[in-house]
Design an enzyme around this catalytic site. Structure first.
Site, PDB file in Angstrom:
ATOM      1  N   ILE A 100     -31.207  24.892 -14.439  1.00 34.79           N
ATOM      2  CA  ILE A 100     -31.775  23.921 -13.506  1.00 34.79           C
ATOM      3  C   ILE A 100     -30.563  23.660 -12.407  1.00 34.79           C
ATOM      4  CG2 ILE A 100     -32.335  21.434 -13.574  1.00 34.79           C
ATOM      5  CD1 ILE A 100     -34.162  23.217 -15.106  1.00 34.79           C
ATOM      6  N   GLU A 101     -29.276  23.561 -12.676  1.00 41.83           N
ATOM      7  CA  GLU A 101     -28.133  23.309 -12.029  1.00 41.83           C
ATOM      8  C   GLU A 101     -28.222  24.560 -10.837  1.00 41.83           C
ATOM      9  OE1 GLU A 101     -26.236  20.742 -11.254  1.00 41.83           O
ATOM     10  OE2 GLU A 101     -26.724  19.550 -12.998  1.00 41.83           O
TER      11      GLU A 101
END
Length: 369
Positions: free
Chosen positions: A124-125
């Protein structure tokens, strides 16, 4: 600045930037190019593992450690499940980018008894890209800010970017998550994750304003409102890919690298020669080293460990001095910091007067004796 998610060229393969949380600066065309080159180099690193995993894939291993409620009936989670279903190529990108790192991160999360879903957070990051940079400053697979990284003990030095060092940044990021969970949001990983994204102050303020301890009822920025649902949707698919019509690509669960402690600095090309691999492989394995020298520790392919140690012993027992070619911007102080050879030793070995200028292309003898 260039928003790659808004570019038609990259929209279909937005895996590196799934967050919509980060865009890459124009300067990161280097990052994109290097990541693309690295993907083929990663495949060249042999599958011989430091340890053999009992799991058939890293996906399966991660799923075995899942403990969070995935809120499958929540509309915000359902939205991101549909998004992943509409972009199945993302999982090919994810598998390629995380092949070296996901097994290691899973092990680190598992050893701490933390929810297995946290091993997915770098997807996600950053899309598991160690070279990922946000225009606002965060870097690395965990997208740590400079201040947070410094508080966690990650220190940069000349030629070394600590946040890009996966093996250094991962324990630091997990320390931070544990701290947020224990200090501010005990028993609530959803709020902990939101705080990792937005900072604990914003989440605490939202709790006070909304008079609620439920992440799902808080009024937050759109980025933070999406952050947890994205992670839970990804975990839900990995836990049961057939249910959602997703075929997960092969992803080996074996750690393919080992760490070697170095008693002295080494030129990267020398280290590659000693390990019997090319420089590109070492750069992929050691994204924290951004210059030509490595020190402290070095990651090498697991199957190269014995060969490297044998060659390193021979190299260290060779009394021949090293040589350093001066590059633009080099100073004696910088060269000393990079190589571990004192300024006085460099001056002595090269008969440099106190104010002698360095010339680009000049070869210096580095002899610490």
């Amino acid at each position: 600045m260039l928003n790659l998610l808004g570019s038609s060229k990259f929209r279909a393969r937005a895996g590196l930037l799934l967050g919509g949380l980060m865009t890459l600066s124009v300067g990161s065309s280097f990052i994109i190019n290097e990541a693309t080159k690295a993907s083929s180099t990663t495949e060249d690193i042999a599958d011989t593992a430091e340890e053999t995993s009992p799991y058939s894939s890293a996906w399966q291993h991660a799923a075995a450690d899942f403990t969070l409620e995935h809120h499958l009936s929540n509309p915000r989670v359902q939205h991101w499940i549909r998004w992943y279903q509409a972009h199945p190529v993302m999982f090919d990108d994810y598998a390629q980018n995380s092949a070296l790192w996901l097994p290691y991160v899973i092990q680190q999360v598992e050893q701490r008894g933390m929810p297995g879903e946290l091993a997915l957070l770098p997807f996600i990051e950053s899309g598991y890209n160690p070279l990922a940079r946000s225009p606002t400053g965060p870097r690395g697979i965990w997208q740590l800010s400079a201040n947070t990284a410094s508080d966690l003990g990650l220190k940069n030095s000349l030629g070394y970017a600590a946040r890009q060092d996966v093996v250094a940044a991962t324990p630091a990021a997990l320390d931070y998550l544990e701290s947020l969970h224990e200090r501010y949001f005990p028993h609530n990983w959803e709020l902990t994750l939101a705080a990792y994204n937005a900072g604990p102050g914003r989440i605490l303020q939202a709790q006070i304003a909304g008079k609620s301890n439920s992440y799902w009822s808080l009024s937050l920025s759109q980025e933070t409102m999406d952050y947890v649902p994205k992670l839970l949707a990804l975990a839900a698919i990995i836990a049961n890919p057939h249910r959602y019509g997703i075929k997960l690509p092969a992803l080996n669960d074996n750690t393919r690298f080992t760490s070697i402690d170095l008693s002295r600095s080494l030129n990267l090309s020398t280290a590659a020669r000693l390990a019997g691999v090319d420089v590109a492989q070492l750069r992929v394995l050691n994204p924290g080293y951004v210059g030509q020298w490595v020190s402290g520790s070095l990651l090498i392919p697991a199957q190269s460990q014995a060969h490297f140690k044998t060659q390193l012993d021979k190299f260290l027992n060779d009394d021949s001095p090293l040589h350093y070619v001066v590059a633009e911007g080099d100073t004696l102080s910088a060269i000393s910091q990079t190589t571990g050879v004192s300024i006085s030793a460099i001056r002595h070995s090269n008969q440099l007067a106190q104010n002698s200028p360095l010339r680009v292309g000049q070869t210096l003898i580095l002899d610490s004796a």
